[in-house]
Scaffold this motif. Structure first.
Motif, short mmCIF file in Angstrom:
data_model
loop_
_atom_site.label_atom_id
_atom_site.label_comp_id
_atom_site.label_asym_id
_atom_site.label_seq_id
_atom_site.Cartn_x
_atom_site.Cartn_y
_atom_site.Cartn_z
N THR A 169 -7.84 -2.92 2.95
CA THR A 169 -7.59 -1.49 2.87
C THR A 169 -6.55 -1.20 1.79
N GLU A 170 -6.77 -0.15 1.03
CA GLU A 170 -5.80 0.26 0.01
C GLU A 170 -5.08 1.52 0.45
N ASN A 180 -5.80 5.18 6.34
CA ASN A 180 -5.63 4.05 5.42
C ASN A 180 -4.25 3.43 5.56
N ARG A 216 -4.08 1.39 8.82
CA ARG A 216 -4.85 0.15 8.66
C ARG A 216 -4.11 -0.84 7.77
N TRP A 217 -3.51 -0.32 6.69
CA TRP A 217 -2.82 -1.19 5.73
C TRP A 217 -1.63 -1.88 6.37
N GLU A 249 -2.97 -4.58 8.76
CA GLU A 249 -3.55 -5.73 8.06
C GLU A 249 -2.49 -6.59 7.38
#
Length: 449
Positions: free
Chosen positions: A4-5, A47, A50-51, A54
């Protein structure tokens, strides 16, 4: 593998606007995050969550930057900032407004006023609507219209999903109703990242303002008259009283009455006849002018500051009032004060267990405030605030979660009373991995690895 970015406006320590981007309203607890993501839309929030999951990156959520203990900041981690998500959509027919979580109170009040509408909320214009609401939301329309959270209809929230994911959910009285219950007084940052809030609106036009001042010598008689009057007078009248330091030498009560000036003058008699007021005035103004009147600039500006608070469920005896006067006579500086706001009215008509906001029986919210100029003054200022809280504790109950204080040891019961167990159940259901955590966050029941 992380894929993810981050999206949105990203600020790092190398950027020229990093210093402005990192600071909060309280400068006494500086933090230096590694990245600040200013989200522009819900996708940016998804995002970002998620980032951080992760990449196992510590993070905090931020909106209005008014977290008293800077819980919305972190060293060497990422800040998910929603302040640039600030759109407001009004449905005049339904009398509702859908407000993005980054909108501050100043923007909300101005936008709603164009339609002759409002919500009951706080007084400082730079405070974020989402943090205020999640903690309850006390303000100058609390007695006629209830807390901000009492006018909440629905939230949209990004929550942690599975081991690394994020998902968008809604919560209202019918869908995820337990989460909706928790978001009305359970405090910000505990369960997920709120992106939108929907409120019911109230029509408003002109209101009546008042101000009554006394000299320092009248502190006991002025406060005693106010505390026995303010929570019990006409429910359309909400007021505050600030007991300033002896050096400042002033006691001042002000408030808003949703009614005429002639009636307000009659209602004020119990306090205008107490002691020897030095200044008394009453005037009718458009509601938006009342908003500006209470929006004190010093509360919005970043400063070295410390705050704490409590609730009052029955009037202070003379001993407690005398103790307040003694503490204010020995305040660390001129800017120290003890502030009170009347509750009761619509706030007290909801049961303590119907929302996460527990202290429905309180008649007054009390706040202890001080600011200082030089870092070396910090210890004596913090010591003074803690002395107030400890000295007055036999006469007070709990504390408002939006007045957090790291020195409170039994903070779960202090903030949430008997609702803490249910809040932990909601936390366990919606954030079992304790993704959303900070020094006084609600813990889930199970400890996950």
């Amino acid at each position: 593998m992380a894929n993810t970015e981050l999206t949105g406006r990203i600020v790092t320590p190398d950027d020229p606007d990093y210093e402005q981007a990192r600071i909060n309203n309280n400068l006494s607890i500086p933090k230096f995050p590694s990245k600040i993501v200013f989200c522009q839309k819900t996708k940016d929030v998804l995002n970002a969550l998620r980032w951080v999951r992760e990449n196992n990156e510590p993070f905090r959520i931020r909106s209005g930057r008014h977290s008293y203990e800077n819980f919305s900041l972190i060293n060497d981690g990422l800040i998910i900032d929603v302040s640039e998500m600030n759109k407001i959509k009004i449905d005049q027919e339904a009398m509702t407004a859908k407000i993005a979580a980054g909108a501050d109170l100043g923007k909300v009040y101005k936008k709603l006023w164009k339609y002759g509408l409002t919500i009951p909320a706080g007084t400082e214009g730079s405070v974020g609507i989402v943090g205020l609401t999640l903690g309850g939301g006390i303000g100058m329309l609390s007695r006629p219209f209830g807390l901000t959270c009492d006018n909440l209809i629905e939230i949209e929230m990004v929550r942690a999903d599975g081991h690394k994911g994020a998902e968008l959910i809604k919560a209202n009285k019918n869908e995820n109703s337990d989460l909706f219950w928790a978001c009305r007084g359970g405090g910000g940052g505990n369960f997920g990242i709120v992106t939108f809030l929907t409120f019911k609106l109230h029509a408003i036009s002109n209101v009546s303002l008042f101000s009554v001042s006394w000299k320092w010598e009248d502190l006991e008689v002025a406060f005693d008259a106010w505390q026995n009057w303010a929570p019990h007078t006409d429910e359309k009248l909400t007021s505050q009283i600030e007991l300033k330091s002896k050096e400042a030498g002033e006691i001042i009560s002000q408030g808003i009455f949703v009614g005429s000036t002639s009636k307000l003058r009659k209602l004020l008699k119990p306090i205008t006849t107490a002691g020897s007021p030095t200044n008394v005035w009453v005037k009718e103004v458009p509601y938006i002018e009342a908003v500006r009147f209470f929006d004190v600039p010093s509360g919005n500006r970043p400063a070295l500051r410390k705050r704490s608070g409590s609730f009052i469920e029955k009037p202070f005896p003379h001993k407690a009032i005398n103790q307040m006067k003694h503490l204010l006579a020995n305040a660390p500086n001129k800017n120290s004060s003890i502030w009170h706001q009347s509750l009761g009215g619509a706030v007290g008509k909801i049961d303590s267990y119907d929302t996460a906001y527990f202290y429905r029986n309180a008649i007054i919210a009390q706040e202890y405030l001080t600011t200082w100029e030089n870092p070396e003054e910090e210890k004596q200022n913090i010591r003074w605030v803690e002395e107030i809280r400890n000295t007055l504790s036999p006469f007070t109950d709990g504390d408002y979660v939006n007045f957090p204080d790291l020195y409170i040891k039994n903070w779960p019961i202090t903030y949430y009373g008997n609702n803490f167990r249910r809040l932990r159940e909601v936390k366990t259901k919606y954030d079992a991995f304790n993704v959303f955590n900070f020094p006084q966050s609600i813990p889930p029941y199970k400890r996950w690895i």
